[in-house]
Structures are given as structure tokens and as C-alpha cells.
Design an enzyme around this catalytic site. Sequence first.
Site, short mmCIF file in Angstrom:
data_model
loop_
_atom_site.label_atom_id
_atom_site.label_comp_id
_atom_site.label_asym_id
_atom_site.label_seq_id
_atom_site.Cartn_x
_atom_site.Cartn_y
_atom_site.Cartn_z
N HIS A 1 0.82 -1.21 0.00
CA HIS A 1 0.00 0.00 0.00
C HIS A 1 0.85 1.26 0.00
O HIS A 1 1.60 1.53 0.93
CB HIS A 1 -0.91 0.00 1.23
CG HIS A 1 -2.06 0.95 1.13
ND1 HIS A 1 -3.28 0.60 0.60
CD2 HIS A 1 -2.18 2.26 1.45
CE1 HIS A 1 -4.10 1.63 0.63
NE2 HIS A 1 -3.45 2.66 1.14
N ASP B 1 0.32 5.53 -1.07
CA ASP B 1 -0.66 6.56 -1.44
C ASP B 1 -0.09 7.69 -2.28
O ASP B 1 -0.67 8.78 -2.32
CB ASP B 1 -1.31 7.14 -0.18
CG ASP B 1 -2.55 6.35 0.23
OD1 ASP B 1 -3.47 6.22 -0.60
OD2 ASP B 1 -2.60 5.85 1.37
N GLU C 1 -8.95 1.47 -2.62
CA GLU C 1 -9.07 1.50 -1.16
C GLU C 1 -10.42 2.07 -0.74
O GLU C 1 -10.59 3.28 -0.66
CB GLU C 1 -7.94 2.33 -0.53
CG GLU C 1 -7.94 2.24 1.00
CD GLU C 1 -6.85 3.08 1.65
OE1 GLU C 1 -6.38 4.04 1.02
OE2 GLU C 1 -6.51 2.77 2.81
N HIS D 1 -13.06 2.04 3.70
CA HIS D 1 -12.00 2.93 4.21
C HIS D 1 -12.43 3.29 5.62
O HIS D 1 -12.46 2.43 6.49
CB HIS D 1 -11.76 4.15 3.31
CG HIS D 1 -10.59 4.94 3.79
ND1 HIS D 1 -10.70 6.17 4.38
CD2 HIS D 1 -9.27 4.63 3.81
CE1 HIS D 1 -9.50 6.59 4.75
NE2 HIS D 1 -8.61 5.68 4.42
N HIS E 1 -8.85 -1.92 7.37
CA HIS E 1 -9.93 -0.93 7.51
C HIS E 1 -11.32 -1.52 7.79
O HIS E 1 -12.28 -0.75 7.90
CB HIS E 1 -10.06 -0.03 6.27
CG HIS E 1 -9.04 1.05 6.16
ND1 HIS E 1 -9.16 2.25 6.82
CD2 HIS E 1 -7.87 1.13 5.47
CE1 HIS E 1 -8.13 3.03 6.52
NE2 HIS E 1 -7.31 2.36 5.71
N HIS F 1 -2.32 -3.09 4.59
CA HIS F 1 -1.54 -2.18 5.46
C HIS F 1 -2.15 -2.15 6.86
O HIS F 1 -2.83 -1.22 7.23
CB HIS F 1 -1.43 -0.78 4.83
CG HIS F 1 -2.73 -0.09 4.52
ND1 HIS F 1 -3.71 -0.64 3.73
CD2 HIS F 1 -3.21 1.13 4.88
CE1 HIS F 1 -4.73 0.20 3.63
NE2 HIS F 1 -4.45 1.28 4.33
N ASP G 1 2.30 2.02 3.79
CA ASP G 1 1.35 3.14 3.85
C ASP G 1 2.04 4.48 3.63
O ASP G 1 1.54 5.52 4.08
CB ASP G 1 0.60 3.13 5.20
CG ASP G 1 -0.82 3.70 5.08
OD1 ASP G 1 -1.21 4.13 3.96
OD2 ASP G 1 -1.53 3.74 6.09
ZN LIG Z 1 -5.57 3.09 4.57
#
Ligand SMILES: [Zn+2]
Length: 421
Positions: A44, A46, A147, A174, A220, A241, A310
Site C-alpha cells: 500500500h 498513497d 481503497e 475505508h 480498515h 496495510h 502506507d
Molecule cells: Zn488506509
Amino acid sequence: MLFRVISTVHLVLWVISCVSTLDEEPFLTKAKELMSKTPLIDGHNDLPWQLRKQFNNELNEVDLHKLNTTHTNIDKIKRGLLGAQFWAAFVHCDTQYKDAVRQTLEQIDVIHRMCQKYPDTFMFATSSQDITEAFRMKKTASLIGVEGGHSIDSSLGTLRTMYHLGVRYLTLTHSCNTPWVDNWLVDTGSEPPQHNGLSSFGKQVILEMNRLGMMIDLAHVSVAVMNQVLDLSKAPVIFSHSSAYSICPSKRNVPDDVLLRVNKTGGIVMVNFYNDYVTCSKTAKLSDVADHFDYIKKVAGAGSVGFGGDYDGVTRVPEGLEDVSKVPSLVAELLRRGWTEEEVNAALGNNLLRVMREVEKGNPTDLNGTNPDDLPIPYDEVKSSCRTSYGYTSAGVLPSLSTLALLLTLVLQACITLSVL
Ligand SMILES: [Zn+2]
Ligand SMILES: *[C@@H]1O[C@H](CO)[C@@H](O)[C@H](O)[C@H]1NC(C)=O
Ligand SMILES: *[C@@H]1O[C@H](CO)[C@@H](O)[C@H](O)[C@H]1NC(C)=O
Ligand SMILES: *[C@@H]1O[C@H](CO)[C@@H](O)[C@H](O)[C@H]1NC(C)=O
């Protein structure tokens, strides 16, 4: 005399260099050697979200070699020996019921464009085989994970379309419930449970992901969802993650009983580096992250652990793991703690590759396996002023038509019977 002084100096220097090599370098050297043979696969990252946030996805305006406001850039990727990355196609929960699908498509688009713009660095990838191939070509295999279930807007057609665009995992939630699944905040008490796990449509989503060969990501979600998916899924799951709850009791982390079930079902927990999930405080060190690796290995085996940094999705990362270039130091720390080469290779990439190969088989043993599930979510469960009901209305009319036909048949039959008599 002079000769003797020089050789003494040499001897001293030689001893010092040996000691310092023994102290730090061998583990890092070994780590890099292993990482040159087995791809580091991170679950993961971002960066795509940072591209939206900082540049409104205007990639033409960005130089990924020079970008210095993120944890991730091309130089850091090279130094971090990043073999494969699941880039998160993430949009915030407040897009739910609004423009979540459009914004998610834009995140998928920016990931595709990133691979096209930097073909020497990235290779777009959609399979375990692609990962191996990219690694052989010394490129970072670039995969997509969406996600948050809000991104499919309760639609199996949208899920399938995203699969066609290359999406290979969906994080079911999420930080919001969707009309079919509860998120982790339910376990903190800050959001009420809506489904006590998965709704009936949520179960359809799981089986359809199995059929497609898309990985189910349980980062999540609420613990109830974790267990229901582990009951239902025909393929192993991932936590892209998340870290260990027993080390840091954040509801984003994975409790021991679930770790045991991940072991039994052949899944993987990819450790999150976010300070708040590592130490449950604002600060953390590299060794604290290694503690999560050790713990998951102890409870679920080295076959159940992986990396899910992450990066660029969080504001606080540990000392020693400041950006994606630092991951080899964490690998060195695992070696220093006595992890065998085989265990390190498993965590680096072999575990994820095993899960992905399993998932890629799809669901051929299921008699329904080749048949896409086209039963839509009940309209009542998604009714809102932002959603029309096309399709549902005719579906609503059809049963009454068939009821009418049935009545007519019955009447006719009665008439025939009467006339026969
Ligand atoms: Zn996340
Ligand atoms: C970051 O990059 C910008 C633009 O290329 C540059 O002006 C700035 O000096 C850099 N900052 C650092 C700390 O390197
Ligand atoms: C699961 O646990 C067993 C027993 O501890 C262990 O032998 C096995 O390797 C583990 N499996 C994975 C995938 O880690
Ligand atoms: C096929 O789908 C039906 C309806 O969802 C289900 O009842 C049945 O068990 C499925 N068949 C198999 C072999 O899974």
C-alpha cells in the site's frame, strides 16, 4: 622503522574497518543481496493520492525524479529496491454517494499515466507473473488496489469494470460504512454498526471477487467483517496495510485470533509503518516496526507476513523509516534478529506472490464459477436523491406482469376444464 609504523597504522585501520563492517554493514549488505533476488512487494502506497492533493493529478507538472514533498519519488524507489508496489486508488469517504466512482477512475488513470510517463522505472502489472517479469527487467511492478468499498458505489458491474482496468485488490471499506459492509470505526464505537459485518449483497461482493480473481483486502474493516470474510472467501485474503493489535491496540490492527485464521487460510498481513498503528503514539522507531514483524511471525508464521508501509498515506513514520528508500534497513534489522533467508524472502515477496497465485485461480470449482453475478443490490438499500432507479422499475413491473400471466393461465385452464366437463 618507518615501515613498521606504517604497517601498524595499516593494521589498526584494518581492525577498525573489520569491526565497523561486522557492526552494521553485513546485515544491510545481506539485505540488499536478498532484495536483488526476491522482489520487495509493498501492499500500500498513497503516492497517487498525493498527486491529486498536491497537483490535482496534473502529472505533466510533476517531475517524479525531483519531487521532494512526498515519501516516494523515483530516486527513493531505486534506493529502497522496491520490486513491486500496489498503488492505492483512494478517494475520501465524503465522496460516497457523490463522485466517488469518477474520482476513483481518475486515480486509476493517474497510476496508468505514471507508468506511461516513466517506462524505465515502472511496469504496469496485473498478475503475479507480471511482478516476476518486471523484477527481471529491473523495473518496479506497478499494480492497483482500490481503497474503500464506497468506490464501487454498491455495483458489481463497477467492480468488474475496475478489474478490467487492472485493479487487483479492493479494500472493502475505508473509514466509513458502505451500504453493504461495516468499517473499523464501528469497533471504536465512533460509528454505529449497520450490518454487523457484511450484508447479503456484501457476501455477493466477496464471492464475485473470488470468481474474478481479485484479492480481498481486510485492512480498515471491522473485526466482524474479518471473520465473516474468512468464513466465506474461497481464496486467501490480504491485509494490505495493518499491523498487530497485541503490540498496539488500534482497531486498525489485526487481533491474534484473526492472525491465527490468516495462518490457517494462507493469507497475509502486510505491516503498516504509521507511528499511530506501530506504537499507538505519535513517535516510533524502526525497531518498533520490526517488533510487529517478529510478533506476526511468532503467532501466524513467517509465511503470513509482508510489507505494507502506507507511505504518503500517513503523516508520521518511524525514525529510520522516513521514506521508501529506508526499507532495506528494516530488512537488515530482521536479519539481525535472526530471521532466516527463507523467512526474509517470504516476507519480502514470496508470501504475496503465493496469495496472488491462489487468488488468480479464480473460482473454477464452483459450478457458478464462470457466471458473473448480476443480481443488483436491492434498491431500498441504496435509495437516495443522487441515485435513479432505472432497471429496478422494470424489474418491479415484471413480477406483476408474470403474476398476471399466471392468473390468466389459471383462468384459462379453469375454463378449459369447465368446458371439458
Ligand atoms: Zn488506509
Ligand atoms: C524541493 O524541490 C523544489 C523544486 O524542485 C526546490 O526548489 C527545493 O529547493 C527542494 N527542497 C529541498 C529541501 O530539497
Ligand atoms: C501456520 O502455522 C503453522 C504452525 O505454526 C506453521 O507451520 C505454518 O508454516 C504457518 N503457515 C504460514 C502460511 O505461515
Ligand atoms: C450456485 O449459486 C446458487 C445460488 O447462489 C447457490 O445456491 C449454489 O450453492 C451455487 N453452486 C455452487 C456449486 O456453489
